[in-house]
Motif scaffolding. Structure first.
Motif, PDB file in Angstrom:
ATOM      1  N   ASN A 125     -14.261   1.986   6.082  1.00 28.84           N
ATOM      2  CA  ASN A 125     -15.531   2.663   6.340  1.00 28.84           C
ATOM      3  C   ASN A 125     -16.606   1.620   6.596  1.00 28.84           C
ATOM      4  O   ASN A 125     -16.507   0.489   6.135  1.00 28.84           O
ATOM      5  N   THR A 185     -11.620   0.273   0.841  1.00 35.35           N
ATOM      6  CA  THR A 185     -12.690   1.207   0.524  1.00 35.35           C
ATOM      7  C   THR A 185     -13.588   0.631  -0.558  1.00 35.35           C
ATOM      8  O   THR A 185     -13.327  -0.452  -1.098  1.00 35.35           O
ATOM      9  N   THR A 194     -10.691   8.144   1.608  1.00 38.30           N
ATOM     10  CA  THR A 194      -9.381   7.549   1.352  1.00 38.30           C
ATOM     11  C   THR A 194      -8.433   8.532   0.668  1.00 38.30           C
ATOM     12  O   THR A 194      -7.284   8.696   1.087  1.00 38.30           O
ATOM     13  N   ASP A 217     -12.309   9.742  -3.984  1.00 45.76           N
ATOM     14  CA  ASP A 217     -12.807   9.089  -2.770  1.00 45.76           C
ATOM     15  C   ASP A 217     -12.632  10.080  -1.626  1.00 45.76           C
ATOM     16  O   ASP A 217     -11.518  10.375  -1.204  1.00 45.76           O
ATOM     17  N   GLU A 232      -9.754  -1.693  -3.140  1.00 46.94           N
ATOM     18  CA  GLU A 232     -11.090  -1.166  -3.425  1.00 46.94           C
ATOM     19  C   GLU A 232     -12.013  -2.241  -3.976  1.00 46.94           C
ATOM     20  O   GLU A 232     -11.605  -3.096  -4.764  1.00 46.94           O
ATOM     21  N   HIS A 284     -18.159   7.937   8.224  1.00 49.73           N
ATOM     22  CA  HIS A 284     -18.481   8.370   6.865  1.00 49.73           C
ATOM     23  C   HIS A 284     -19.841   9.047   6.766  1.00 49.73           C
ATOM     24  O   HIS A 284     -20.233   9.519   5.696  1.00 49.73           O
TER      25      HIS A 284
END
Length: 417
Positions: free
Chosen positions: A147, A14, A32, A29, A50, A173
């Motif tokens: 995403n 992410t 996630t 988030d 991340e 997303h």
């Protein structure tokens, strides 16, 4: 975040960009962390990796994650884009620039100067994937969630997963559908193999998004396939709407509400900032109407400029709470939503809030919402104070039922884990 001592069954990749909500004074988030909540309920282990977007790391994080080194990622990018050398024979090949010109002609998205630059972009994806493969070899997940799989880093994640036999899952997303270059109308998909840099599974919010992807994935003999999983954060919000994190936001919002006033949510997009139509509507100064201006997560750099522009406008404008409270807490109390092309159109529909779409060129993304009467395209020459007042009085009970997100998780786990 691992929820057991066992190797994680699922790994998330992410970006800090998706930490758009502030809950209990921590950055949440919405994809996630929301999916992680459901996975923990099912005692499924997972890990999170991340990246920071343009150096933006958002702390403190709601659930922990492992930060991917920006120095390593940037060094790989420098080597791939600026230091890469190709064989001299490449310069002697005929037709490369003609091919590039053809691609450029039919795609406004081609922002690359020549075909060699295109090759460097491909090299970047390959080199990033090699770095990610080393991480995945240590984690040994069965599923990888991500995403925005259509960007270079997303493609690298898909490629690394594919080469290691791991199933990649792109979680929707925002805007999707048949007109989105990343999700719709792929042609000539290699049968039985598909594309190595596309995800194995597309997690969609709605049947509408599912159908748009299904139109072309059938040709791949299901190497690529969609699944209706729903909007993770929306599902969490509705299931756990009594949690203190939601109730606290509601209390804070109501404390700042003015009784008998109408409230309008304006969601901004990076490409057009404050749209001229949005600005014009604010400047009508309609009595007892308050405008809540919410910036897109990618607008960090433009924030000061936007706030300065808003300060020069007359009218009731709220920005602090509009950007610090959860989106769905706001939508519960809104009378109207105005945007140029934000996916909040879909989310507003879930709360019975009508949307005015300022950019007619983006209206095809929202065909189903418009068809169902929950959104309208508005042109600048059609705007009037009377017209806006009419829209302010539209409040629908037409709220879509949330998808059973746990059923989607069960399907993926049963098939791939």
């Amino acid at each position: 975040m691992n929820v057991s001592v066992n190797p994680p069954s699922i790994s998330f990749f992410t970006s800090a960009t998706f930490r758009t909500e502030t809950i209990d004074q921590r950055k949440f988030d919405k994809f996630t962390d929301s999916l992680g909540y459901f996975l923990k309920r099912k005692q499924i282990s997972y890990s999170v990796f991340e990246t920071g977007y343009r150096g933006d790391f958002r702390y403190p994080r709601y659930f922990p994650s492992k930060i991917l080194s920006p120095f390593i990622l940037h060094w790989i990018a420098i080597k791939s884009l600026f230091l890469a050398k190709f064989p001299k024979e490449l310069n002697e090949l005929k037709g490369l620039d003609d091919l590039y010109s053809y691609l450029k002609k039919y795609s406004d998205l081609m922002s690359i100067n020549d075909f060699r630059s295109l090759l460097k972009r491909a090299l970047l994806i390959k080199n990033w994937s090699e770095y990610l493969k080393e991480i995945l070899k240590k984690e040994k997940p069965k599923l990888v969630f991500l995403n925005a799989s259509y960007g270079p880093f997303g493609m690298a994640i898909c490629l690394a997963s594919r080469e290691l036999g791991i199933t990649s899952v792109d979680v929707q997303h925002g805007v999707s559908g048949k007109y989105h270059f990343g999700y719709g109308s792929w042609h000539n998909v290699p049968q039985n193999t598909g594309y190595e840099v596309l995800p194995r599974v597309f997690w969609t919010w709605t049947k509408f998004d599912y159908d748009a992807i299904r139109e072309w994935t059938e040709a791949s003999a299901n190497v690529h396939e969609p699944i209706v999983g729903g909007n993770p954060f929306l599902s969490l919000f509705k299931i756990e709407s009594s949690l203190s994190l939601v109730e606290d936001a509601r209390v804070k919002l109501k404390e700042n509400f003015k009784s008998q006033w109408k409230n309008v949510l304006i969601t901004l997009q990076p490409h057009d900032k404050l749209h001229p139509i949005q600005k014009k509507i604010i400047e009508f100064r309609i009595p007892n109407v308050r405008f809540w201006i919410r910036l897109h997560p990618d607008m960090k750099r433009e924030e000061k400029e936007i706030l300065r522009t808003l300060s020069e406008l007359s009218g009731e404008i709220e920005t602090d709470l509009a950007n610090s409270l959860p989106l769905y807490t706001l939508l519960e109390c809104m009378n109207l939503h105005i945007t140029s092309s934000s996916a909040t159109v879909f989310e507003a529909q879930q709360f019975g809030v009508h949307t005015l779409i300022c950019d007619s060129n983006s209206s095809y993304f929202f065909e189903d919402v418009i068809k169902e009467g929950m959104a309208s395209v508005i042109k600048e020459d059609e705007i009037s104070e009377i017209k806006i007042k009419e829209y302010l009085n539209i409040k629908s009970d037409q709220k879509q039922k949330s998808t059973d997100i746990e059923t989607a998780i069960n399907t993926l786990v049963k098939k791939f884990v």
